[in-house]
Design an enzyme around this catalytic site. Structure first.
Site, short mmCIF file in Angstrom:
data_model
loop_
_atom_site.label_atom_id
_atom_site.label_comp_id
_atom_site.label_asym_id
_atom_site.label_seq_id
_atom_site.Cartn_x
_atom_site.Cartn_y
_atom_site.Cartn_z
N ASN A 129 0.81 -1.23 0.00
CA ASN A 129 0.00 0.00 0.00
C ASN A 129 0.84 1.28 0.00
OD1 ASN A 129 0.67 -0.61 2.66
ND2 ASN A 129 -1.09 0.51 3.47
N GLU A 227 4.00 -3.58 12.24
CA GLU A 227 3.03 -2.51 11.93
C GLU A 227 1.91 -3.20 11.16
OE1 GLU A 227 3.21 0.41 13.07
OE2 GLU A 227 5.31 0.99 13.31
N CYS A 261 -3.39 1.97 6.33
CA CYS A 261 -3.59 1.37 7.64
C CYS A 261 -4.16 2.39 8.63
CB CYS A 261 -2.30 0.79 8.16
SG CYS A 261 -0.94 1.93 8.02
N GLU A 430 7.96 3.04 14.89
CA GLU A 430 8.90 3.48 13.85
C GLU A 430 8.95 5.00 13.86
OE1 GLU A 430 7.06 1.00 10.51
OE2 GLU A 430 9.18 0.46 10.41
P1 NAD Z 1 0.30 -8.99 3.80
O1 NAD Z 1 0.37 -9.33 5.24
O2 NAD Z 1 -0.44 -9.91 2.89
O3 NAD Z 1 1.75 -8.85 3.16
C1 NAD Z 1 2.72 -7.98 3.71
C2 NAD Z 1 4.09 -8.46 3.30
O4 NAD Z 1 4.34 -9.70 3.96
C3 NAD Z 1 4.26 -8.72 1.80
O5 NAD Z 1 5.55 -8.31 1.41
C4 NAD Z 1 4.14 -10.23 1.73
O6 NAD Z 1 4.79 -10.77 0.62
C5 NAD Z 1 4.79 -10.65 3.02
N1 NAD Z 1 4.44 -12.01 3.49
C6 NAD Z 1 3.36 -12.74 3.17
N2 NAD Z 1 3.42 -13.94 3.77
C7 NAD Z 1 4.57 -13.98 4.49
C8 NAD Z 1 5.19 -14.95 5.32
N3 NAD Z 1 4.64 -16.14 5.55
N4 NAD Z 1 6.36 -14.64 5.90
C9 NAD Z 1 6.92 -13.42 5.71
N5 NAD Z 1 6.39 -12.48 4.90
C10 NAD Z 1 5.22 -12.74 4.32
O7 NAD Z 1 -0.29 -7.52 3.76
P2 NAD Z 1 -0.64 -6.65 2.49
O8 NAD Z 1 -1.92 -7.17 1.96
O9 NAD Z 1 0.53 -6.52 1.60
O10 NAD Z 1 -0.85 -5.20 3.17
C11 NAD Z 1 -2.05 -4.81 3.69
C12 NAD Z 1 -2.03 -4.86 5.20
O11 NAD Z 1 -0.94 -4.11 5.71
C13 NAD Z 1 -3.25 -4.21 5.83
O12 NAD Z 1 -3.75 -5.03 6.85
C14 NAD Z 1 -2.73 -2.93 6.41
O13 NAD Z 1 -3.46 -2.42 7.48
C15 NAD Z 1 -1.36 -3.29 6.79
N6 NAD Z 1 -0.50 -2.10 6.88
C16 NAD Z 1 -0.13 -1.65 8.10
C17 NAD Z 1 0.67 -0.51 8.22
C18 NAD Z 1 1.11 0.00 9.55
O14 NAD Z 1 2.03 0.79 9.58
N7 NAD Z 1 0.50 -0.41 10.64
C19 NAD Z 1 1.09 0.15 7.07
C20 NAD Z 1 0.67 -0.34 5.85
C21 NAD Z 1 -0.11 -1.49 5.76
#
Ligand code: NAD
Length: 451
Positions: A129, A227, A261, A430
């Site tokens: 995102n 996060e 997020c 962070e």
């Molecule tokens: P996701 O959890 O599907 O993926 C995030 C990352 O993790 C990707 O790079 C993915 O390839 C990796 N990943 C997936 N499976 C993994 C595993 N088994 N081991 C290690 N890495 C793995 O999330 P998304 O769909 O890419 O992002 C959306 C989510 O992120 C939303 O829930 C959003 O709220 C959250 N988000 C949070 C923040 C924050 O700062 N709190 C910021 C941005 C997004």
């Protein structure tokens, strides 16, 4: 190979190789091999290299921004801010290497001092995102602390991170100190968790994957910053500037097409002004300019993928209580219009993170009810409070269990203030002055003076 798709028109914009588990382990080994040399770079020289990295990013900001428009469908205005944010964060943490102070603690029989030492190889896992800022929030303080970094962008948005890896080399950051490894989470991300040479994982993404990452890191007692998701409340009291609260509410939730997020995706409005607020909100929502993200006038672009579009649409079935909606293009691209739902506290759309341009509006009775409703969520990342009564705004800000609040605005993120979540929104902080601590061990040394 992975086909990277422009979400605004569904054309393939690049083919990106996927890093294998073996290649990930090799990159981690290279990262470890240069750790000692990077740690030993004199503080002033490490600072200078980070400032140079920032300058090169700034020189390429427009190129990076255009790349993000194409890869992630971000509006050009947002994408320029995001590229500038990477440079700002690098500059901010370029001030850190000469200021990694320890302490001198009074003890009998000698001198006691502490040292801040880099935790080691850091693995950074980035979601789709905000590909640029979230990468920078991890790698800039990690490099400043003397850590080496392996970074995995999300599968669907690797292009800007890969370019940042090249720009780091161009700026003079030594080989292998900062490596970008495009690939799958289940392969590359999983190796960051399982390979015990990596001593710290910074994960931003969904709560479900974050929980798996934390469990995996626990096996090796590996440090982790998380996060995660959010379902933040925008609380509007009857004594607020209602015109301003209504005019800004769409931008507090629909920015980045709601794929934020920090999206204030639950609007809580004091019952006595609910009808008036809805009257004011309708033209504001209908006025959001949705369309071609490369146009400077556009305020909201498409969703990232077809899968995300289907997920978001599932929150707005035919029978959904739609109060009103904005417009969105039809045809190619993953478009969804800004949508306002009236809801009850049990509705799925009110409780779950949608990560799209859908907001629920629900009335509350009084201050205590507002705090109760805001806190009735497994998440606690962000939120806003609208009131002209300063005492009330402070009381509510202290009562809401969330990491980043804004009063009479929707601003959550400044690179020099801490960012992170309560409850299932995450662990650790962070940005801001303390982010370095997440990348340092504290070593205590006692020197006897009585011999
Ligand atoms: P996701 O959890 O599907 O993926 C995030 C990352 O993790 C990707 O790079 C993915 O390839 C990796 N990943 C997936 N499976 C993994 C595993 N088994 N081991 C290690 N890495 C793995 O999330 P998304 O769909 O890419 O992002 C959306 C989510 O992120 C939303 O829930 C959003 O709220 C959250 N988000 C949070 C923040 C924050 O700062 N709190 C910021 C941005 C997004």
């Amino acid at each position: 190979m992975f086909s990277v798709i422009n979400p605004a028109n569904e054309t393939v914009v690049a083919q990106v190789p996927l890093t294998s588990a073996e290649a990930t382990d090799e990159a981690i080994a290279r990262s470890k091999s240069v750790l000692g040399a990077w740690k030993d770079v004199a503080p002033g020289d490490r600072a200078m290299l980070l400032r140079r990295f920032a300058a090169v990013v700034r020189d390429h900001a427009e190129e990076l921004a255009q790349l993000e428009v194409t890869n992630a469908g971000h509006t050009i205005g947002n994408a320029r801010w995001e590229a500038g944010n990477v440079a700002n964060v690098l500059e901010y943490y370029a001030g850190a290497p000469e200021r990694l102070f320890g302490q001198q603690i009074p003890v009998p029989g000698g001198i006691d001092i502490t040292f801040k030492e880099p935790v080691g190889v850091v693995g950074i896992i980035v979601p789709w995102n905000f590909p640029m800022p979230i990468a920078g929030w991890g790698f800039a303080p990690a490099l400043a602390a003397g850590c080496t970094v392996v970074l995995k962008p999300a599968e669907v948005t690797p292009l800007t991170a890969m370019r940042l890896g090249e720009l780091a080399l161009q700026a003079g950051i030594p080989d292998h100190v900062f490596q970008v490894l495009p690939g799958k989470g289940s392969v590359v991300g999983q190796r960051f968790v399982d390979n015990d040479t990596v001593r710290k994982v910074v994960f931003t993404g969904s709560t479900a994957v974050g929980q798996q990452v934390m469990a995996g890191c626990a096996k090796q007692v590996k440090a982790v910053t998380l996060e995660l998701g959010g379902k933040s409340a925008n609380i509007i009291f009857a004594d607020a500037d209602l015109e301003k609260a209504a005019a800004t509410a769409p931008y507090g939730v629909f920015d980045n097409a709601g794929q934020d997020c920090c999206a204030r995706s639950r609007i809580l409005v004091q019952a006595s002004v609910y009808d008036r607020f809805m009257e004011l909100l309708e033209p504001a929502v209908k006025g959001v300019k949705v369309g071609d993200p490369s146009l400077e006038s556009t305020e909201m672009g498409p969703l990232i993928t077809k899968a995300q579009l289907d997920t978001v649409a599932s929150f707005v079935p035919d029978e959904a209580a739609v109060a009103f909606r904005g417009d969105a293009p039809t045809g190619a691209g993953y478009w969804f219009p800004p949508t306002v739902l009236t809801a009850t506290e049990n509705d799925r759309a009110y409780r779950e993170e949608i990560f799209g341009p859908v907001v629920t509006v629900v009335p509350f009775t009084d201050e205590a009810d507002a705090i109760r409703m805001a806190n009735d969520s497994e998440y606690g990342l962000s939120g806003s409070i609208w009131s002209q009564n300063l005492g009330r705004a402070i009381r509510v800000a202290r009562g809401v269990e969330t990491g980043n609040l804004s009063v009479n605005s929707h601003s959550s993120v400044r690179y020099w203030t801490p960012f992170g979540g309560y409850k299932k929104s995450g662990l650790g902080r962070e940005l801001g002055p303390d982010a370095l601590d997440a990348f340092c061990e504290t070593k205590n040394v006692f020197i006897a003076t009585d011999n």
